[in-house]
Design a protein around this motif. Sequence first.
Motif, PDB file in Angstrom:
ATOM      1  N   GLY A   1      42.589  44.332  47.390  1.00  0.00           N
ATOM      2  CA  GLY A   1      41.300  44.388  48.062  1.00  0.00           C
ATOM      3  C   GLY A   1      40.145  44.253  47.091  1.00  0.00           C
ATOM      4  O   GLY A   1      39.187  43.504  47.326  1.00  0.00           O
ATOM      5  N   PHE A   2      40.222  44.970  45.968  1.00  0.00           N
ATOM      6  CA  PHE A   2      39.156  44.902  44.971  1.00  0.00           C
ATOM      7  C   PHE A   2      39.068  43.517  44.326  1.00  0.00           C
ATOM      8  O   PHE A   2      37.976  42.962  44.159  1.00  0.00           O
ATOM      9  CB  PHE A   2      39.370  45.956  43.888  1.00  0.00           C
ATOM     10  CG  PHE A   2      39.100  47.361  44.332  1.00  0.00           C
ATOM     11  CD1 PHE A   2      37.991  47.672  45.102  1.00  0.00           C
ATOM     12  CD2 PHE A   2      39.961  48.391  43.960  1.00  0.00           C
ATOM     13  CE1 PHE A   2      37.732  48.974  45.504  1.00  0.00           C
ATOM     14  CE2 PHE A   2      39.713  49.702  44.354  1.00  0.00           C
ATOM     15  CZ  PHE A   2      38.602  49.993  45.128  1.00  0.00           C
ATOM     16  N   VAL A   3      40.212  42.950  43.938  1.00  0.00           N
ATOM     17  CA  VAL A   3      40.190  41.640  43.277  1.00  0.00           C
ATOM     18  C   VAL A   3      39.720  40.561  44.251  1.00  0.00           C
ATOM     19  O   VAL A   3      38.969  39.656  43.875  1.00  0.00           O
ATOM     20  CB  VAL A   3      41.570  41.296  42.685  1.00  0.00           C
ATOM     21  CG1 VAL A   3      41.572  39.884  42.110  1.00  0.00           C
ATOM     22  CG2 VAL A   3      41.935  42.296  41.588  1.00  0.00           C
ATOM     23  N   ALA A   4      40.152  40.653  45.506  1.00  0.00           N
ATOM     24  CA  ALA A   4      39.683  39.688  46.506  1.00  0.00           C
ATOM     25  C   ALA A   4      38.168  39.771  46.662  1.00  0.00           C
ATOM     26  O   ALA A   4      37.478  38.745  46.741  1.00  0.00           O
ATOM     27  CB  ALA A   4      40.370  39.937  47.844  1.00  0.00           C
ATOM     28  N   GLY A   5      37.635  40.981  46.680  1.00  0.00           N
ATOM     29  CA  GLY A   5      36.192  41.138  46.802  1.00  0.00           C
ATOM     30  C   GLY A   5      35.448  40.562  45.617  1.00  0.00           C
ATOM     31  O   GLY A   5      34.461  39.837  45.776  1.00  0.00           O
ATOM     32  N   LEU A   6      35.929  40.858  44.422  1.00  0.00           N
ATOM     33  CA  LEU A   6      35.301  40.308  43.220  1.00  0.00           C
ATOM     34  C   LEU A   6      35.394  38.791  43.206  1.00  0.00           C
ATOM     35  O   LEU A   6      34.449  38.095  42.808  1.00  0.00           O
ATOM     36  CB  LEU A   6      35.972  40.892  41.974  1.00  0.00           C
ATOM     37  CG  LEU A   6      35.690  42.376  41.713  1.00  0.00           C
ATOM     38  CD1 LEU A   6      36.686  42.945  40.707  1.00  0.00           C
ATOM     39  CD2 LEU A   6      34.259  42.579  41.228  1.00  0.00           C
ATOM     40  N   GLY A   7      36.539  38.263  43.645  1.00  0.00           N
ATOM     41  CA  GLY A   7      36.716  36.809  43.689  1.00  0.00           C
ATOM     42  C   GLY A   7      35.788  36.130  44.672  1.00  0.00           C
ATOM     43  O   GLY A   7      35.515  34.934  44.549  1.00  0.00           O
TER      44      GLY A   7
END
Length: 311
Positions: A77-83
């Motif tokens: 979830g965090f990496v998708a948001g940053l991406g």
Amino acid sequence: MSLLRASKIGQSKLARAFKVGYVPEHFSTPLAFAEQQGYYAAAKVQPEYIPYVSGTGHMIEALRNKDIDVAVGLTEGFVAGLGKGQDWFKIVGTYVKSPLCWAISTGINRTDVTSIDDLRGGKIGISRIGSGSYVMPFVLAKERGWTEPFKFEVLTNFKNLRDGVNDKRADAFMWELFTSKRYYDTKEIKYVDRIYTPWPSWTITAHVDLIAKETPETDTLARWLKAVNLGVEYFEQNPDEAVAYISQNLDYTAEDAEAWLKTVEFVRNVGEVDTGSIIDNTVTILQSAGVIEDVSAEKKNEFVHSVADSI
């Protein structure tokens, strides 16, 4: 009642209050032990823990709104948001090294969903757009070679997801296995299959404003992460106490808590971030699954703020 609350220690020039979002599940036990054993007080930090039963996507929104300063949630979830350009937070640590086992569940009387193949092109219940429950169906489709897009039904929280597969607003949903198992036992939902994350499952993020305010004198993040390390160490050294805490406070049976302990591996130094496994690997998989677009190496470097040297 959960032990997580604001640490009650005396005011100090070196102690600064801040708010930490977390998911009130079994994974939160080391955070509670760090409080119970006085590690936050010893580190001169005042974390106030805010529960988010709806998960990582909701915590990302809370970070954006500055309702919390730090969040402990799911890597994908965090990496998708940053991406996707959500630049109001950065990854500052890793919490759980082992992968997360996502159970795929449907309604107890859903005769139309008996295997994972019945979900191809179906409607998936999710807590929020951008949450782990939203990301993992893309990973599943990639693994199975499916090209038909899923339809998504936003149902906000775990209770609504369980209701949604029974009243057919959704065909299935994904949630952590042991959290789901209780509701298999009570015949509220039905197990379909499972899928594992191909990355360390839980990471720690902080709002960029908190990071910008850090000084050698306050060092809030580093002090808190050191205390969490001690909480993890206490958790690992006291498995019987962990089972008791989980079964008495977090809606799991002692049997399920014991089984979960055999599957989970926490990180010894939560301030470390393995950019290869957490950033590069997760970005690659999320790109191939169509969750995020191409991310440059320079941009990926901006996803992480290193605190490890201060711990």
